[in-house]
Design a protein around this motif. Structure first.
Motif, PDB file in Angstrom:
ATOM      1  N   VAL A  37       0.909  -1.389  -0.061  1.00 13.24           N
ATOM      2  CA  VAL A  37       0.094  -0.120   0.034  1.00 13.24           C
ATOM      3  C   VAL A  37       0.783   1.238  -0.081  1.00 13.24           C
ATOM      4  O   VAL A  37       0.763   2.263  -0.727  1.00 13.24           O
ATOM      5  CB  VAL A  37      -1.110  -0.019   1.239  1.00 13.24           C
ATOM      6  N   LEU A  38       1.887   1.336   0.888  1.00 10.83           N
ATOM      7  CA  LEU A  38       2.639   2.552   0.849  1.00 10.83           C
ATOM      8  C   LEU A  38       3.865   2.519   0.247  1.00 10.83           C
ATOM      9  O   LEU A  38       4.251   3.748  -0.094  1.00 10.83           O
ATOM     10  CB  LEU A  38       3.258   2.615   2.366  1.00 10.83           C
ATOM     11  N   GLY A  39       4.496   1.308  -0.325  1.00  6.07           N
ATOM     12  CA  GLY A  39       5.637   1.195  -1.157  1.00  6.07           C
ATOM     13  C   GLY A  39       6.756   1.262  -0.321  1.00  6.07           C
ATOM     14  O   GLY A  39       6.799   1.544   0.729  1.00  6.07           O
ATOM     15  N   SER A  40       7.972   1.118  -0.760  1.00  8.07           N
ATOM     16  CA  SER A  40       9.132   1.002  -0.051  1.00  8.07           C
ATOM     17  C   SER A  40      10.342   1.634  -0.484  1.00  8.07           C
ATOM     18  O   SER A  40      10.979   1.963   0.213  1.00  8.07           O
ATOM     19  CB  SER A  40       9.634  -0.484   0.189  1.00  8.07           C
ATOM     20  N   THR A  41      10.263   2.074  -1.981  1.00  6.88           N
ATOM     21  CA  THR A  41      11.426   2.842  -2.348  1.00  6.88           C
ATOM     22  C   THR A  41      10.872   4.114  -3.167  1.00  6.88           C
ATOM     23  O   THR A  41       9.825   4.147  -4.025  1.00  6.88           O
ATOM     24  CB  THR A  41      12.199   1.874  -3.300  1.00  6.88           C
ATOM     25  N   PHE A  42      11.617   5.097  -3.032  1.00 10.71           N
ATOM     26  CA  PHE A  42      11.259   6.346  -3.842  1.00 10.71           C
ATOM     27  C   PHE A  42      11.884   6.357  -5.151  1.00 10.71           C
ATOM     28  O   PHE A  42      12.893   5.758  -5.450  1.00 10.71           O
ATOM     29  CB  PHE A  42      11.903   7.673  -3.172  1.00 10.71           C
ATOM     30  N   GLU A  43      11.016   6.453  -6.206  1.00 10.48           N
ATOM     31  CA  GLU A  43      11.344   6.527  -7.757  1.00 10.48           C
ATOM     32  C   GLU A  43      10.718   7.574  -8.522  1.00 10.48           C
ATOM     33  O   GLU A  43       9.588   7.926  -8.333  1.00 10.48           O
ATOM     34  CB  GLU A  43      11.032   5.184  -8.250  1.00 10.48           C
ATOM     35  N   ILE A  44      11.738   8.421  -8.892  1.00  9.28           N
ATOM     36  CA  ILE A  44      10.995   9.452  -9.878  1.00  9.28           C
ATOM     37  C   ILE A  44      10.048   9.029 -10.944  1.00  9.28           C
ATOM     38  O   ILE A  44       8.966   9.695 -11.449  1.00  9.28           O
ATOM     39  CB  ILE A  44      12.286  10.276 -10.584  1.00  9.28           C
ATOM     40  N   SER A  45      10.158   7.702 -11.384  1.00 10.17           N
ATOM     41  CA  SER A  45       9.313   7.304 -12.666  1.00 10.17           C
ATOM     42  C   SER A  45       7.719   7.160 -11.810  1.00 10.17           C
ATOM     43  O   SER A  45       6.805   7.206 -12.595  1.00 10.17           O
ATOM     44  CB  SER A  45       9.722   5.839 -13.207  1.00 10.17           C
ATOM     45  N   ASP A  46       7.736   6.744 -10.453  1.00 16.18           N
ATOM     46  CA  ASP A  46       6.577   6.664  -9.863  1.00 16.18           C
ATOM     47  C   ASP A  46       5.802   8.158  -9.943  1.00 16.18           C
ATOM     48  O   ASP A  46       4.578   8.327 -10.372  1.00 16.18           O
ATOM     49  CB  ASP A  46       6.672   6.476  -8.499  1.00 16.18           C
ATOM     50  N   LEU A  47       6.666   9.223  -9.775  1.00 20.48           N
ATOM     51  CA  LEU A  47       5.924  10.731  -9.846  1.00 20.48           C
ATOM     52  C   LEU A  47       5.245  10.803 -11.144  1.00 20.48           C
ATOM     53  O   LEU A  47       4.316  11.430 -11.354  1.00 20.48           O
ATOM     54  CB  LEU A  47       6.942  11.820  -9.444  1.00 20.48           C
ATOM     55  N   ILE A  48       6.052  10.325 -12.225  1.00 24.39           N
ATOM     56  CA  ILE A  48       5.976  10.621 -13.514  1.00 24.39           C
ATOM     57  C   ILE A  48       4.440   9.797 -13.808  1.00 24.39           C
ATOM     58  O   ILE A  48       3.351  10.423 -14.545  1.00 24.39           O
ATOM     59  CB  ILE A  48       6.733  10.210 -14.420  1.00 24.39           C
ATOM     60  N   ALA A  49       4.402   8.542 -13.447  1.00 24.05           N
ATOM     61  CA  ALA A  49       3.212   7.602 -13.465  1.00 24.05           C
ATOM     62  C   ALA A  49       2.125   8.255 -12.947  1.00 24.05           C
ATOM     63  O   ALA A  49       1.058   8.160 -13.601  1.00 24.05           O
ATOM     64  CB  ALA A  49       3.482   6.208 -12.991  1.00 24.05           C
ATOM     65  N   TYR A  50       2.118   8.791 -11.605  1.00 29.52           N
ATOM     66  CA  TYR A  50       1.069   9.354 -11.065  1.00 29.52           C
ATOM     67  C   TYR A  50       0.426  10.660 -11.944  1.00 29.52           C
ATOM     68  O   TYR A  50      -0.450  10.805 -11.986  1.00 29.52           O
ATOM     69  CB  TYR A  50       1.554   9.868  -9.699  1.00 29.52           C
ATOM     70  N   SER A  51       1.405  11.246 -12.282  1.00 27.01           N
ATOM     71  CA  SER A  51       1.080  12.551 -13.137  1.00 27.01           C
ATOM     72  C   SER A  51       0.241  12.216 -14.469  1.00 27.01           C
ATOM     73  O   SER A  51      -0.781  12.729 -14.720  1.00 27.01           O
ATOM     74  CB  SER A  51       2.343  13.433 -13.550  1.00 27.01           C
ATOM     75  N   LEU A  52       0.876  11.195 -15.016  1.00 25.68           N
ATOM     76  CA  LEU A  52       0.253  10.783 -16.397  1.00 25.68           C
ATOM     77  C   LEU A  52      -1.032  10.258 -15.897  1.00 25.68           C
ATOM     78  O   LEU A  52      -2.257  10.258 -16.644  1.00 25.68           O
ATOM     79  CB  LEU A  52       1.172   9.774 -17.195  1.00 25.68           C
ATOM     80  N   GLY A  53      -1.186   9.538 -14.969  1.00 19.06           N
ATOM     81  CA  GLY A  53      -2.583   8.844 -14.448  1.00 19.06           C
ATOM     82  C   GLY A  53      -3.432   9.983 -14.305  1.00 19.06           C
ATOM     83  O   GLY A  53      -4.699   9.679 -14.668  1.00 19.06           O
ATOM     84  N   ILE A  54      -3.049  10.741 -13.446  1.00 20.34           N
ATOM     85  CA  ILE A  54      -3.997  11.958 -13.089  1.00 20.34           C
ATOM     86  C   ILE A  54      -4.659  12.734 -14.188  1.00 20.34           C
ATOM     87  O   ILE A  54      -5.791  13.265 -14.406  1.00 20.34           O
ATOM     88  CB  ILE A  54      -3.756  12.961 -11.987  1.00 20.34           C
ATOM     89  N   ILE A  55      -3.522  12.917 -15.309  1.00 22.29           N
ATOM     90  CA  ILE A  55      -3.970  13.794 -16.250  1.00 22.29           C
ATOM     91  C   ILE A  55      -4.871  12.826 -17.305  1.00 22.29           C
ATOM     92  O   ILE A  55      -5.873  13.584 -17.835  1.00 22.29           O
ATOM     93  CB  ILE A  55      -2.721  14.022 -17.320  1.00 22.29           C
ATOM     94  N   THR A  56      -4.761  11.676 -17.362  1.00 18.98           N
ATOM     95  CA  THR A  56      -5.520  10.837 -18.243  1.00 18.98           C
ATOM     96  C   THR A  56      -7.053  10.844 -17.526  1.00 18.98           C
ATOM     97  O   THR A  56      -7.769  11.030 -18.342  1.00 18.98           O
ATOM     98  CB  THR A  56      -5.067   9.295 -18.186  1.00 18.98           C
ATOM     99  N   ILE A  57      -7.100  10.491 -16.209  1.00 18.54           N
ATOM    100  CA  ILE A  57      -8.682  10.483 -15.592  1.00 18.54           C
ATOM    101  C   ILE A  57      -9.216  11.879 -15.702  1.00 18.54           C
ATOM    102  O   ILE A  57     -10.295  12.041 -16.140  1.00 18.54           O
ATOM    103  CB  ILE A  57      -8.685   9.922 -14.549  1.00 18.54           C
ATOM    104  N   PHE A  58      -8.566  12.995 -15.417  1.00 19.14           N
ATOM    105  CA  PHE A  58      -8.941  14.256 -15.508  1.00 19.14           C
ATOM    106  C   PHE A  58      -9.295  14.666 -16.884  1.00 19.14           C
ATOM    107  O   PHE A  58     -10.509  14.978 -16.988  1.00 19.14           O
ATOM    108  CB  PHE A  58      -8.027  15.248 -15.135  1.00 19.14           C
ATOM    109  N   LEU A  59      -8.989  14.398 -18.000  1.00 19.74           N
ATOM    110  CA  LEU A  59      -9.257  14.555 -19.202  1.00 19.74           C
ATOM    111  C   LEU A  59     -10.630  13.668 -19.635  1.00 19.74           C
ATOM    112  O   LEU A  59     -11.371  14.309 -20.344  1.00 19.74           O
ATOM    113  CB  LEU A  59      -8.172  14.459 -20.307  1.00 19.74           C
ATOM    114  N   ILE A  60     -10.413  12.560 -19.171  1.00 19.25           N
ATOM    115  CA  ILE A  60     -11.759  11.553 -19.548  1.00 19.25           C
ATOM    116  C   ILE A  60     -12.762  12.180 -18.759  1.00 19.25           C
ATOM    117  O   ILE A  60     -13.976  12.231 -19.342  1.00 19.25           O
ATOM    118  CB  ILE A  60     -11.398  10.357 -19.023  1.00 19.25           C
TER     119      ILE A  60
END
Length: 127
Positions: A94-117
Motif C-alpha cells: 500500500v505505501l510502497g518501499s522505495t522512492f522512484e522518480i518514475s512513480d511521480l511521472i506515472a502518477y502525473s500521467l494517470g491524473i492527467i488521463t482521468i482528468f481529461l476523461i
C-alpha cells in the motif's frame, strides 16, 4: 462540494481495485507491476473520491496528486522503518518501499488521463 453517489465512478473504482489486487498478487516485477500499477492507482483514487463527492474535477485531481506525491516522498524518508512496518507485506504494497522518480511521472500521467476523461464525459457540449 456535495456528497452524491455516482454509480459509473463507483463501478470504475471497483474494477480498478480488482485490477490492482491482481497486479499485486500475481505480477512480481516489470513494467506492469512497477509503473502501470502506479498509473492506475491514482485513477482508482480519483474514481473512488468521485464516487461519493461531487466537486470540480480539478480539485479532486489535485488532491489525489498531492496524496500520491506525499506518499512517494515519505518513501524517500523511509516511512515504513519509522512506523516499524518494513516486514508488513500489506503496508509495503500500500505505501510502497522505495522512492522512484518514475512513480511521480506515472502518477502525473494517470491524473492527467482521468482528468481529461472526466472532463470529456461530463462537460461536453450541453444544449
Amino acid at each position: 462540494m456535495i456528497i452524491k453517489f455516482n454509480k459509473p465512478f463507483f463501478a470504475s473504482s471497483l474494477l480498478l481495485f480488482s485490477i490492482e489486487i491482481c497486479i499485486a498478487a500475481f505480477i512480481t516485477k516489470g513494467f506492469i507491476r512497477h509503473t502501470f500499477g502506479d498509473y492506475l492507482v491514482v485513477i482508482l483514487m480519483y474514481c473512488a473520491i468521485r464516487s461519493f463527492i461531487k466537486t470540480k474535477p480539478l480539485i479532486i485531481a489535485l488532491v489525489v496528486l498531492i496524496i500520491a506525491f506525499g506518499v512517494e516522498f515519505l518513501q524517500l524518508y523511509n516511512l515504513l522503518d519509522y512506523l516499524n512496518l518494513r516486514d508488513n507485506k500489506l503496508a509495503v504494497i500500500v505505501l510502497g518501499s522505495t522512492f522512484e522518480i518514475s512513480d511521480l511521472i506515472a502518477y502525473s500521467l494517470g491524473i492527467i488521463t482521468i482528468f481529461l476523461i472526466d472532463i470529456k464525459i461530463n462537460y461536453q457540449w450541453k444544449p
